[in-house]
Design a protein around this motif. Structure first.
Motif, PDB file in Angstrom:
ATOM      1  N   GLU A 265     -90.364  34.939   2.255  1.00  0.00           N
ATOM      2  CA  GLU A 265     -89.814  34.471   0.768  1.00  0.00           C
ATOM      3  C   GLU A 265     -88.271  34.756   1.160  1.00  0.00           C
ATOM      4  OE1 GLU A 265     -91.548  33.100  -1.533  1.00  0.00           O
ATOM      5  OE2 GLU A 265     -92.734  32.942  -0.062  1.00  0.00           O
ATOM      6  N   ALA A 266     -87.776  35.865   1.604  1.00  0.00           N
ATOM      7  CA  ALA A 266     -86.185  36.249   1.759  1.00  0.00           C
ATOM      8  C   ALA A 266     -85.508  35.128   2.756  1.00  0.00           C
ATOM      9  CB  ALA A 266     -86.245  37.777   2.260  1.00  0.00           C
ATOM     10  N   LEU A 267     -86.139  34.886   3.569  1.00  0.00           N
ATOM     11  CA  LEU A 267     -85.788  33.855   4.653  1.00  0.00           C
ATOM     12  C   LEU A 267     -85.780  32.583   3.910  1.00  0.00           C
ATOM     13  CD1 LEU A 267     -87.851  34.583   7.733  1.00  0.00           C
ATOM     14  CD2 LEU A 267     -85.196  34.537   7.707  1.00  0.00           C
ATOM     15  N   LYS A 268     -86.750  32.205   2.910  1.00  0.00           N
ATOM     16  CA  LYS A 268     -86.470  30.930   2.196  1.00  0.00           C
ATOM     17  C   LYS A 268     -85.172  30.992   1.393  1.00  0.00           C
ATOM     18  CE  LYS A 268     -91.413  30.099   1.481  1.00  0.00           C
ATOM     19  NZ  LYS A 268     -92.405  29.754   0.526  1.00  0.00           N
ATOM     20  N   GLY A 269     -84.824  32.069   0.904  1.00  0.00           N
ATOM     21  CA  GLY A 269     -83.618  32.378  -0.226  1.00  0.00           C
ATOM     22  C   GLY A 269     -82.496  32.016   0.673  1.00  0.00           C
ATOM     23  N   LEU A 270     -82.321  32.671   2.098  1.00  0.00           N
ATOM     24  CA  LEU A 270     -81.432  32.712   2.901  1.00  0.00           C
ATOM     25  C   LEU A 270     -80.998  31.240   3.297  1.00  0.00           C
ATOM     26  CD1 LEU A 270     -81.322  35.780   4.786  1.00  0.00           C
ATOM     27  CD2 LEU A 270     -79.857  35.242   2.969  1.00  0.00           C
ATOM     28  N   ALA A 271     -82.126  30.559   3.894  1.00  0.00           N
ATOM     29  CA  ALA A 271     -82.112  29.132   4.189  1.00  0.00           C
ATOM     30  C   ALA A 271     -81.522  28.343   3.197  1.00  0.00           C
ATOM     31  CB  ALA A 271     -83.687  28.622   4.788  1.00  0.00           C
ATOM     32  N   PHE A 272     -81.980  28.506   2.000  1.00  0.00           N
ATOM     33  CA  PHE A 272     -81.490  27.801   0.781  1.00  0.00           C
ATOM     34  C   PHE A 272     -79.873  27.855   0.711  1.00  0.00           C
ATOM     35  CE2 PHE A 272     -80.135  27.525  -3.702  1.00  0.00           C
ATOM     36  CZ  PHE A 272     -80.594  26.330  -3.990  1.00  0.00           C
ATOM     37  N   LEU A 273     -79.341  29.059   0.747  1.00  0.00           N
ATOM     38  CA  LEU A 273     -78.078  29.195   0.580  1.00  0.00           C
ATOM     39  C   LEU A 273     -77.366  28.703   1.810  1.00  0.00           C
ATOM     40  CD1 LEU A 273     -77.780  32.946  -0.568  1.00  0.00           C
ATOM     41  CD2 LEU A 273     -77.421  30.951  -1.869  1.00  0.00           C
ATOM     42  N   HIS A 274     -77.782  29.011   2.915  1.00  0.00           N
ATOM     43  CA  HIS A 274     -77.264  28.543   4.294  1.00  0.00           C
ATOM     44  C   HIS A 274     -77.136  26.932   4.461  1.00  0.00           C
ATOM     45  CE1 HIS A 274     -78.243  32.743   6.232  1.00  0.00           C
ATOM     46  NE2 HIS A 274     -77.466  32.707   5.157  1.00  0.00           N
ATOM     47  N   ALA A 275     -77.854  26.239   3.998  1.00  0.00           N
ATOM     48  CA  ALA A 275     -78.005  25.072   4.020  1.00  0.00           C
ATOM     49  C   ALA A 275     -76.842  24.317   3.056  1.00  0.00           C
ATOM     50  CB  ALA A 275     -79.326  24.415   3.613  1.00  0.00           C
ATOM     51  N   ARG A 276     -76.435  25.200   2.190  1.00  0.00           N
ATOM     52  CA  ARG A 276     -75.472  24.580   1.247  1.00  0.00           C
ATOM     53  C   ARG A 276     -73.853  25.250   1.701  1.00  0.00           C
ATOM     54  NH1 ARG A 276     -80.156  24.259  -0.425  1.00  0.00           N
ATOM     55  NH2 ARG A 276     -80.863  22.737  -2.058  1.00  0.00           N
ATOM     56  N   GLN A 277     -74.136  25.768   2.858  1.00  0.00           N
ATOM     57  CA  GLN A 277     -72.995  26.522   3.322  1.00  0.00           C
ATOM     58  C   GLN A 277     -72.492  27.644   2.832  1.00  0.00           C
ATOM     59  OE1 GLN A 277     -71.795  25.217   6.654  1.00  0.00           O
ATOM     60  NE2 GLN A 277     -73.736  23.861   6.174  1.00  0.00           N
ATOM     61  N   LEU A 278     -73.261  28.411   2.092  1.00  0.00           N
ATOM     62  CA  LEU A 278     -73.092  29.673   1.338  1.00  0.00           C
ATOM     63  C   LEU A 278     -73.958  30.681   2.275  1.00  0.00           C
ATOM     64  CD1 LEU A 278     -73.959  28.414  -2.152  1.00  0.00           C
ATOM     65  CD2 LEU A 278     -71.668  28.969  -1.177  1.00  0.00           C
ATOM     66  N   SER A 279     -73.131  32.042   1.914  1.00  0.00           N
ATOM     67  CA  SER A 279     -73.975  33.097   2.480  1.00  0.00           C
ATOM     68  C   SER A 279     -74.011  34.147   1.265  1.00  0.00           C
ATOM     69  CB  SER A 279     -72.943  34.128   3.779  1.00  0.00           C
ATOM     70  OG  SER A 279     -71.741  34.309   2.996  1.00  0.00           O
ATOM     71  N   HIS A 280     -74.986  35.024   1.413  1.00  0.00           N
ATOM     72  CA  HIS A 280     -75.374  36.109   0.365  1.00  0.00           C
ATOM     73  C   HIS A 280     -74.340  36.999   0.462  1.00  0.00           C
ATOM     74  CE1 HIS A 280     -77.426  39.356  -1.348  1.00  0.00           C
ATOM     75  NE2 HIS A 280     -78.245  38.608  -1.903  1.00  0.00           N
TER      76      HIS A 280
ATOM     77  N   ALA B 151     -81.816  31.523   9.716  1.00  0.00           N
ATOM     78  CA  ALA B 151     -82.996  31.545   8.708  1.00  0.00           C
ATOM     79  C   ALA B 151     -83.967  30.455   8.766  1.00  0.00           C
ATOM     80  CB  ALA B 151     -82.610  31.740   7.293  1.00  0.00           C
ATOM     81  N   ALA B 152     -83.446  29.413   8.786  1.00  0.00           N
ATOM     82  CA  ALA B 152     -84.186  28.284   8.972  1.00  0.00           C
ATOM     83  C   ALA B 152     -85.146  28.168  10.284  1.00  0.00           C
ATOM     84  CB  ALA B 152     -83.423  26.860   9.023  1.00  0.00           C
ATOM     85  N   PHE B 153     -84.695  28.729  11.389  1.00  0.00           N
ATOM     86  CA  PHE B 153     -85.505  28.848  12.682  1.00  0.00           C
ATOM     87  C   PHE B 153     -86.738  29.891  12.349  1.00  0.00           C
ATOM     88  CE2 PHE B 153     -86.595  30.804  16.585  1.00  0.00           C
ATOM     89  CZ  PHE B 153     -86.746  29.504  17.536  1.00  0.00           C
ATOM     90  N   LEU B 154     -86.320  31.029  11.806  1.00  0.00           N
ATOM     91  CA  LEU B 154     -87.243  31.939  11.857  1.00  0.00           C
ATOM     92  C   LEU B 154     -88.413  31.414  10.570  1.00  0.00           C
ATOM     93  CD1 LEU B 154     -84.980  35.143  11.529  1.00  0.00           C
ATOM     94  CD2 LEU B 154     -86.592  34.455  13.454  1.00  0.00           C
ATOM     95  N   LEU B 155     -88.127  30.681   9.746  1.00  0.00           N
ATOM     96  CA  LEU B 155     -89.019  30.077   8.792  1.00  0.00           C
ATOM     97  C   LEU B 155     -90.025  29.536   9.586  1.00  0.00           C
ATOM     98  CD1 LEU B 155     -87.149  29.185   5.674  1.00  0.00           C
ATOM     99  CD2 LEU B 155     -89.250  30.497   5.550  1.00  0.00           C
ATOM    100  N   GLU B 156     -89.885  29.056  10.568  1.00  0.00           N
ATOM    101  CA  GLU B 156     -90.989  28.063  11.225  1.00  0.00           C
ATOM    102  C   GLU B 156     -91.770  28.993  12.395  1.00  0.00           C
ATOM    103  OE1 GLU B 156     -91.451  24.846  10.873  1.00  0.00           O
ATOM    104  OE2 GLU B 156     -89.779  25.207   9.284  1.00  0.00           O
ATOM    105  N   ALA B 157     -91.463  30.339  12.232  1.00  0.00           N
ATOM    106  CA  ALA B 157     -91.981  31.349  13.254  1.00  0.00           C
ATOM    107  C   ALA B 157     -93.445  31.270  12.855  1.00  0.00           C
ATOM    108  CB  ALA B 157     -91.757  32.595  13.227  1.00  0.00           C
TER     109      ALA B 157
END
Length: 195
Positions: free
Chosen positions: A51-66, A177-183
């Motif tokens: 779930e945390a990776l989904k949030g990070l992937a969402f931000l990172h796909a928009r060129q944002l960081s937490h 984050a996107a890569f780890l979501l595919e683990a």
């Protein structure tokens, strides 16, 4: 997977007050400070990670960081929802959750100084790896404070690899984050909470 900001207003001191969504299960720091952390509950660890990776992937796909990922910013609801809080507020996370490449990165800072930094996608993933290790083990990764943590049994090799690949000291070798979501351990995880 981000905590919603419901409103804001001026405080008497002149600062801004935010009203955010409430998640009734506390934060990952409540788990991390327990003596044995998650005490080997890999299903819960992988659910939180996914779930945390989904949030990070969402931000990172928009060129944002937490920019301030830490156990306290990973909020959990009793029904199993996991969301990231404090995203985009320009806050700095605790020193042990600052990626090695970001320490001392602000102008005029000495190496190891923990002043204001700008977050990066790589730094977010590193901080999440450190936070997951703390929650799993009940301790910070003290090997080279901010080293590459190794989860031991009862955690599986897949869970250990996920934490390790998120925590690589070299940002060029660190997984996204996107890569780890595919683990496989994230894709095939089961819902650990009763409905």
């Amino acid at each position: 997977q981000l905590v919603a900001c419901l409103g804001f207003g001026a405080a008497p001191s002149g600062s801004v007050r935010l009203v955010t969504e409430y998640l009734d299960g506390g934060s990952l720091s409540d788990i991390a400070v327990k003596k044995d952390g998650l005490a080997g509950d890999e299903t819960v660890l992988l659910h939180i990670a996914g779930e945390a990776l989904k949030g990070l992937a969402f931000l990172h796909a928009r060129q944002l960081s937490h920019g301030a990922v830490a156990p306290a910013s990973i909020r959990i609801a009793r029904d199993g929802r996991v969301k990231l809080a404090d995203a985009g507020f320009g806050l700095d996370g605790p020193a042990q959750y600052v990626a090695p490449e970001l320490k001392g990165s602000h102008t005029g800072a000495a190496e190891g100084d923990v002043g204001s930094r700008s977050g990066t996608a790589e730094g977010d993933v590193w901080a999440l790896g450190q936070a997951l290790f703390a929650a799993a083990s009940g301790r910070f990764c003290t090997r080279q404070l901010g080293g590459e943590p190794k989860l031991d049994k009862p955690f599986s090799a897949d869970a250990a690899a996920l934490v390790l690949h998120a925590s690589r000291r070299d940002p060029e070798l660190r997984a996204t984050a996107a890569f780890l979501l595919e683990a496989p351990c994230i894709i095939r995880r089961e819902w650990p909470f009763s409905p």
